[in-house]
Motif scaffolding. Structure first.
Motif, short mmCIF file in Angstrom:
data_model
loop_
_atom_site.label_atom_id
_atom_site.label_comp_id
_atom_site.label_asym_id
_atom_site.label_seq_id
_atom_site.Cartn_x
_atom_site.Cartn_y
_atom_site.Cartn_z
N UNK A 322 53.43 -31.87 23.62
CA UNK A 322 53.72 -33.24 24.04
C UNK A 322 54.99 -33.84 23.40
N UNK A 323 55.24 -33.60 22.11
CA UNK A 323 56.41 -34.26 21.51
C UNK A 323 57.74 -33.89 22.17
N UNK A 324 57.75 -32.80 22.94
CA UNK A 324 59.03 -32.34 23.50
C UNK A 324 59.35 -32.97 24.85
N UNK A 325 58.43 -33.80 25.35
CA UNK A 325 58.71 -34.56 26.59
C UNK A 325 57.67 -35.66 26.66
N UNK A 326 57.66 -36.52 25.61
CA UNK A 326 56.46 -37.30 25.35
C UNK A 326 56.16 -38.40 26.38
N UNK A 327 57.15 -38.88 27.12
CA UNK A 327 56.87 -39.96 28.07
C UNK A 327 56.64 -39.49 29.50
N UNK A 328 56.71 -38.18 29.71
CA UNK A 328 56.59 -37.68 31.09
C UNK A 328 55.16 -37.84 31.61
N UNK A 329 55.04 -38.14 32.89
CA UNK A 329 53.73 -38.29 33.54
C UNK A 329 52.88 -37.05 33.31
N UNK A 330 53.49 -35.86 33.45
CA UNK A 330 52.74 -34.61 33.30
C UNK A 330 52.25 -34.43 31.87
N UNK A 331 52.99 -34.96 30.90
CA UNK A 331 52.55 -34.87 29.50
C UNK A 331 51.27 -35.69 29.32
N UNK A 332 51.30 -36.92 29.87
CA UNK A 332 50.11 -37.76 29.74
C UNK A 332 48.92 -37.17 30.50
N UNK A 333 49.22 -36.56 31.64
CA UNK A 333 48.15 -35.94 32.42
C UNK A 333 47.52 -34.78 31.65
N UNK A 334 48.40 -33.96 31.02
CA UNK A 334 47.91 -32.83 30.23
C UNK A 334 47.01 -33.33 29.08
N UNK A 335 47.49 -34.38 28.38
CA UNK A 335 46.72 -34.90 27.25
C UNK A 335 45.42 -35.56 27.71
N UNK A 336 45.49 -36.26 28.85
CA UNK A 336 44.28 -36.92 29.36
C UNK A 336 43.20 -35.88 29.69
N UNK A 337 43.61 -34.80 30.36
CA UNK A 337 42.65 -33.75 30.71
C UNK A 337 42.07 -33.12 29.44
N UNK A 338 42.96 -32.84 28.46
CA UNK A 338 42.50 -32.21 27.22
C UNK A 338 41.54 -33.14 26.48
#
Ligand SMILES: [Zn+2]
Length: 452
Positions: A322-338
């Motif tokens: 996440x820190x390498x593209x922290x504001x991207x929609x896909x980053x939030x989606x990945x973290x939300x699923x996890x």
């Protein structure tokens, strides 16, 4: 000028001769076959002159007669040629104007006056094409490729014919022949490239594209992208043959050529985790997530550590991806699923909200609904999210830019329209679904909730 001087000198000499004869008068006596003629020298001189002029005139006439037939023939053939050229030019105009009847009429006229000329053959072939007379077009093109001066042009026509008939093998063989005849011609290279793509011959496609890019015909981003896609397909072929090393190096080459190309990023991550050190893998994960963040890539990164428990993956995603593209929609989606999988409801809600943005797609509402159910056992709240999802925009998909086909997985050729590299990751238009019909759905949903 010289002629005038010559004439002047001649007249002067004649006058001088006449004066000289007048000064020295004399007579001539001629006796021949019982006749006796007596006359002055002046008359004899005048007769001699008339005789010389007559002989010169007869000589000229004889020359004219001798060259006559050739000259008349030349005049005749020039006329034919003119008529033939007129027919060709009118025929070409008719072809440009899409007039099949006139084109055929002029092709016949050209054949009559200028048979066997390259332009006549070309006109005949094009007129046949315009009249949908495939057999005639084929015959004319076949005649053209038998002549040195029209072979190249004839090949072009035959390639188009083969493509029209869907005979890719024949079209490729003809294109190879055209390439041997005039190597490096732009249109031939383009044909070789496109036909190799159609035949899924990635090696040939790559070499034709390389040659095209060396010329001026194709340069820049589009070429890099096409090379990236071809490299990726070659990687898949290598894997099919069990050659993982080659597959990896081709996948990495593809990723280097176009960092935003998700399928290559996914494959590179998958193969690197299998064949390379964890340090190299981590470098690649950072690089790919920066340039090609996508749910498929998140899944590939998750699977690099098989047997990992959900909370461990959530932590790893938070710390190393996440820190390498922290504001991207896909980053939030990945973290939300996890977070959802790890039952971290607070974090899940926070990332779902951020992943949804202003107009969350349907899948976000579905995840929020499942969150309400799991976290609070709140069926009513869950239903509300479901109801909202009915009005939400559809989730992004791979959509063919040419025909609009939608699919979950990227593919190199569109299964519907066979376009090469035509899929983009984007949200579909809601299309023509009317508000009214959405309202009906919502009412049905509410009824269902009340009935529970
Ligand atoms: Zn398509």
């Amino acid at each position: 000028m010289t002629r005038a001087i010559f004439l002047f000198v001649l007249l002067a000499l004649l006058a001088f001769g006449a004066v000289w004869l007048a000064d020295y008068p004399g007579t001539v006596n001629l006796t021949w076959a019982g006749y006796q003629i007596q006359t002055s020298i002046v008359v004899v001189a005048a007769l001699a002159l008339v005789f010389a002029v007559l002989v010169a005139f007869l000589y000229r006439f004889w020359l004219w007669l001798k060259r006559g037939p050739g000259r008349i023939g030349a005049l005749f053939s020039a006329r034919r040629r003119e008529k033939g050229l007129e027919a060709i030019s009118s025929g070409m105009v008719a072809i440009a104007a899409g007039d099949p009847v006139e084109a055929r009429r002029q092709a016949v006229a050209a054949e009559k006056h200028l048979s066997g000329e390259p332009m006549t053959l070309l006109l005949a072939a094009q007129a046949a094409e315009l009249n949908d007379d495939d057999r005639a077009a084929q015959i004319y093109y076949d005649r053209m490729i038998k002549r040195e001066d029209t072979e190249f042009l004839g090949l072009r026509g035959l390639i188009q014919r083969a493509r029209k008939e869907g005979d890719i093998g024949q079209a490729r063989a003809l294109a190879e022949r055209a390439d041997a005849l005039r190597p490096g011609t732009d249109w031939v290279l383009k044909e070789l490239y496109e036909l190799a793509l159609k035949a899924r011959d990635w090696d040939k496609a790559d070499s034709a594209l390389g040659r095209l890019a060396r010329g001026k015909a194709a340069k820049g981003e589009a070429v890099r992208r096409a090379k990236a896609v071809i490299s990726y397909e070659r990687a898949l072929v290598a894997l099919e043959h069990g050659n993982e090393e080659e597959g990896l190096s081709l996948a990495l080459a593809s990723h280097d050529l176009d960092r935003s190309f998700v399928p290559a990023a996914v494959l590179a991550v998958r193969l690197t985790s299998k064949l390379e050190s964890p340090r190299k893998l981590q470098k690649l994960v950072i690089d790919t997530w920066k340039h090609a963040p996508h749910r498929d890539l998140a899944e590939a990164i998750r699977l690099t550590n098989s047997g990992e428990q959900p909370p461990d993956w959530f932590r790893r995603a938070q710390d190393t991806v996440a820190p390498h593209n922290k504001d991207h929609v896909e980053t939030h989606l990945m973290l939300a699923k996890a977070a959802l999988a790890s039952s971290d409801w607070g974090a899940a809600r926070e990332h779902l909200m951020k992943a949804g943005g202003e107009t969350p797609p349907a899948s976000i509402y579905h995840m929020l609904a499942s969150l309400e159910e799991k976290a609070n056992a709140d069926a009513i709240a869950a239903r509300e999210w479901i109801l909202k999802s009915a009005n939400a925009p559809q989730d992004p998909l791979w959509i063919c830019n040419n025909c609009g086909r939608q699919q979950d997985k990227w593919s190199v050729h569109c299964p519907s329209c066979d376009s090469f590299d035509s899929f983009s990751w984007k949200a579909p238009d809601r299309g023509t679904q009317s508000l009214e019909s959405i309202d009906v759905e919502v009412v049905e949903e509410i009824k269902a909730v009340q009935a529970d």
